[in-house]
Design an enzyme around this catalytic site. Structure first.
Site, short mmCIF file in Angstrom:
data_model
loop_
_atom_site.label_atom_id
_atom_site.label_comp_id
_atom_site.label_asym_id
_atom_site.label_seq_id
_atom_site.Cartn_x
_atom_site.Cartn_y
_atom_site.Cartn_z
N CYS A 154 72.89 34.24 79.39
CA CYS A 154 72.93 33.86 80.76
C CYS A 154 74.21 33.97 81.22
O CYS A 154 75.15 33.25 80.73
CB CYS A 154 72.16 32.73 81.15
SG CYS A 154 72.20 31.93 82.63
N CYS A 195 67.95 37.50 87.97
CA CYS A 195 68.06 36.31 86.97
C CYS A 195 69.13 36.36 85.94
O CYS A 195 69.31 37.45 85.42
CB CYS A 195 66.78 36.49 85.97
SG CYS A 195 65.15 36.29 86.75
N GLU A 235 75.20 29.87 95.20
CA GLU A 235 74.36 31.02 95.33
C GLU A 235 73.07 30.73 95.60
O GLU A 235 72.25 30.07 94.77
CB GLU A 235 74.70 32.07 94.21
CG GLU A 235 76.14 32.62 94.15
CD GLU A 235 76.35 33.42 92.99
OE1 GLU A 235 75.79 34.48 93.22
OE2 GLU A 235 77.02 32.81 92.20
N GLU A 254 70.49 24.07 85.43
CA GLU A 254 69.18 23.78 84.93
C GLU A 254 68.68 22.39 85.79
O GLU A 254 69.41 21.37 85.89
CB GLU A 254 69.35 22.94 83.45
CG GLU A 254 68.41 22.26 82.86
CD GLU A 254 67.10 22.88 82.72
OE1 GLU A 254 66.80 24.06 82.26
OE2 GLU A 254 66.26 22.12 83.23
N CYS A 305 76.42 25.76 84.76
CA CYS A 305 75.19 24.97 83.67
C CYS A 305 75.87 24.61 82.56
O CYS A 305 76.67 25.30 81.84
CB CYS A 305 74.25 26.08 83.41
SG CYS A 305 72.80 25.33 82.56
N HIS A 308 61.63 32.57 75.51
CA HIS A 308 62.33 33.52 75.12
C HIS A 308 62.38 33.78 73.53
O HIS A 308 62.87 34.69 72.96
CB HIS A 308 64.00 33.31 75.56
CG HIS A 308 64.14 33.09 77.04
ND1 HIS A 308 63.18 33.55 77.93
CD2 HIS A 308 65.02 32.37 77.81
CE1 HIS A 308 63.55 33.30 79.18
NE2 HIS A 308 64.32 32.37 78.91
N SER A 316 61.44 28.42 80.39
CA SER A 316 62.13 29.73 79.60
C SER A 316 61.78 29.75 78.16
O SER A 316 62.45 28.72 77.66
CB SER A 316 63.54 29.75 80.19
OG SER A 316 63.55 29.85 81.45
N ASN A 357 68.44 41.30 81.98
CA ASN A 357 69.58 41.87 82.91
C ASN A 357 70.81 41.74 82.36
O ASN A 357 71.17 40.78 82.15
CB ASN A 357 69.41 41.18 84.25
CG ASN A 357 67.86 41.35 84.88
OD1 ASN A 357 67.45 42.05 85.08
ND2 ASN A 357 67.64 40.20 85.35
N1 SAH Z 1 68.12 26.70 83.78
C1 SAH Z 1 66.85 27.07 84.29
C2 SAH Z 1 66.49 27.78 85.68
C3 SAH Z 1 67.53 28.94 86.17
S1 SAH Z 1 67.74 30.35 84.96
C4 SAH Z 1 66.02 28.17 82.97
O1 SAH Z 1 66.77 28.40 82.36
O2 SAH Z 1 64.74 28.05 83.16
C5 SAH Z 1 66.36 31.22 85.74
C6 SAH Z 1 65.77 32.35 84.67
O3 SAH Z 1 66.54 33.46 84.50
C7 SAH Z 1 65.45 31.61 83.13
O4 SAH Z 1 64.04 31.99 82.94
C8 SAH Z 1 66.44 32.36 82.43
O5 SAH Z 1 65.97 32.44 81.07
C9 SAH Z 1 66.48 33.68 83.06
N2 SAH Z 1 67.63 34.46 82.60
C10 SAH Z 1 69.08 33.79 82.42
N3 SAH Z 1 69.64 35.11 82.13
C11 SAH Z 1 68.93 36.14 82.16
C12 SAH Z 1 69.41 37.46 82.03
N4 SAH Z 1 70.39 37.89 81.67
N5 SAH Z 1 68.23 38.41 82.09
C13 SAH Z 1 67.11 38.01 82.48
N6 SAH Z 1 66.88 36.53 82.84
C14 SAH Z 1 67.78 35.92 82.73
FE1 SF4 Z 2 71.53 27.12 82.08
FE2 SF4 Z 2 69.06 28.48 82.62
FE3 SF4 Z 2 71.42 30.11 82.54
FE4 SF4 Z 2 70.19 28.63 80.04
S1 SF4 Z 2 69.41 30.37 81.38
S2 SF4 Z 2 72.39 28.78 80.81
S3 SF4 Z 2 69.67 26.75 81.16
S4 SF4 Z 2 70.86 28.45 83.92
#
Ligand code: SAH
Ligand code: SF4
Length: 361
Positions: free
Chosen positions: A123, A339, A96, A167, A116, A222, A220, A296
């Site tokens: 996520c 995201c 995607e 990742e 991942c 958080h 990231s 989200n």
């Molecule tokens: N694995 C990497 C890149 C992909 S995730 C990482 O974790 O940074 C991309 C972004 O989306 C990250 O900042 C992640 O924390 C955020 N993300 C994941 N799940 C989310 C959600 N449910 N709501 C908002 N952001 C989210």
């Molecule tokens: Fe993987 Fe990034 Fe999702 Fe965490 S936020 S599970 S590292 S894709």
């Protein structure tokens, strides 16, 4: 499902191996430049159409490499300017990518893996588990497919973010190879500031990027208390906040570049005064900008979108301490392209609508 072909993709083949191939076929090395131009300046990934190459050479390219990149099998357009693309790989996996259209810029969010390993609690991709790494050619395929769409709209892809599924630092070599294709002048030639690699905090790779900065760094975060961050992001058990901060200071010292910190706001979880204070403490000494992303939701995730009050008070705590932290509302919620929502296993999953919509600004 198609079976994996034995031929490598041209774009996955290291330059020294390509040089050896050119020598074996007695092809002068300037031809390499011509191929790069076809791919990254004329966006043509088919030797049959590379008209300035001799037929014999085109035949050799066709015979020795696989030119059938993953291509679009489905597309969903949201009203807010996001388009989610689903590509199918030659191994039958879903990839995607999301086009994000803004005034004055067009961004592409690409996936680095199918699934991942890191299982962050918030996520949807993390819920899939790990399926496989994507190769550099499969990363470029997302770019070429998106380019074909945006070029018909008179938009040039101006930014690329590695923020889709997976990742990127767990797939470091392919990520670096693709980032070079996006930034080097002989390829697509974007500014490194416009290619952002987002990581959940893999410390050794942050240091590697500091030593060879092929793009910009986003982390990231958080949570800035180990116990809470580990609950949200199991990777924190391996690389805790002290190690992460040390890696970021190293990155900053080596590159002088600004770091983007992403901070999801989750209701009743990580956006109270205590957490804001911990964030201020963490960023002390860092030249970083903070993006606040309201969580989200997605069917099956145990958290909720923050209240307006939580968002505003977290943000004002930071701004009162001279840390500007814009709230970034994700685009594409309507088509599950925001995201953390990328997770289609099947075509049917593609428009798996979220439980709640973000409050748009
Ligand atoms: N694995 C990497 C890149 C992909 S995730 C990482 O974790 O940074 C991309 C972004 O989306 C990250 O900042 C992640 O924390 C955020 N993300 C994941 N799940 C989310 C959600 N449910 N709501 C908002 N952001 C989210
Ligand atoms: Fe993987 Fe990034 Fe999702 Fe965490 S936020 S599970 S590292 S894709």
């Amino acid at each position: 499902m198609t079976t994996e072909t034995k031929k490598p993709y041209f774009l996955d083949t290291p330059k020294d191996e390509l040089q050896a191939f050119f020598q074996t076929h007695q092809i002068p090395s300037y031809r390499m430049k011509q191929i790069d131009e076809w791919i990254f300046k004329k966006f043509t990934y088919d030797p049959n159409l590379m008209s300035n190459l001799p037929q014999k050479f085109r035949d050799a390219l066709l015979e020795n490499f696989d030119w059938e990149l993953p291509s679009i099998v489905s597309r969903l357009d949201a009203k807010d300017g996001a388009t989610k693309l689903l590509l199918k790989s030659r191994t039958g996996h879903n990839i995607e990518a999301v086009i994000l259209r803004y005034d004055g810029r067009t961004s592409l969010c690409i996936s680095s893996q199918v699934g991942c390993k890191l299982a962050c609690a918030f996520c949807q991709t993390g819920k899939l588990g790990f399926v496989r790494h994507l190769s550099a050619a499969e990363l470029v395929a997302q770019f070429l497919s998106a380019y074909a769409i945006t070029s018909t709209e008179d938009r040039r892809l101006s930014h690329i973010v590695f923020m889709g599924m997976g990742e990127p630092f767990d797939n470091y070599n392919a990520t670096v190879m693709a980032a070079r294709y996006f930034t080097a002048p002989e390829y697509y030639g974007l500014s490194k500031r416009h290619v952002t690699i987002s990581t959940s905090g893999l410390v050794p790779q942050i240091k590697m990027l500091a030593d060879d900065p092929v793009g910009s760094l986003a982390v990231s975060l958080h949570a800035c208390r180990d116990e809470l961050r580990t609950e949200l992001m199991p990777i924190n058990r391996k690389y805790n906040l002290t190690q992460l901060k040390e890696a970021l200071l190293y990155y900053q010292k080596k590159t002088g570049a600004m770091i983007t910190l992403e901070y999801i706001l989750i209701k009743d979880k990580n956006c109270g005064q205590r957490e804001a204070r911990e964030l201020i403490r963490f960023i002390h000494g860092l030249r970083a900008k903070v993006n606040l992303i309201p969580f989200n939701s997605h069917p099956g995730l145990p958290f909720e979108h923050p209240t307006e009050h939580e968002i505003k008070s977290f943000q004002s705590y930071l701004s009162q301490r001279s840390v500007p932290a814009p709230v970034r509302y994700s685009k594409g919620l309507e088509v599950s392209a925001a995201c953390g929502q990328l997770a289609a296993k099947h075509l049917d999953d593609l428009n798996n609508a979220p439980k709640r919509q973000a409050v748009l600004p």
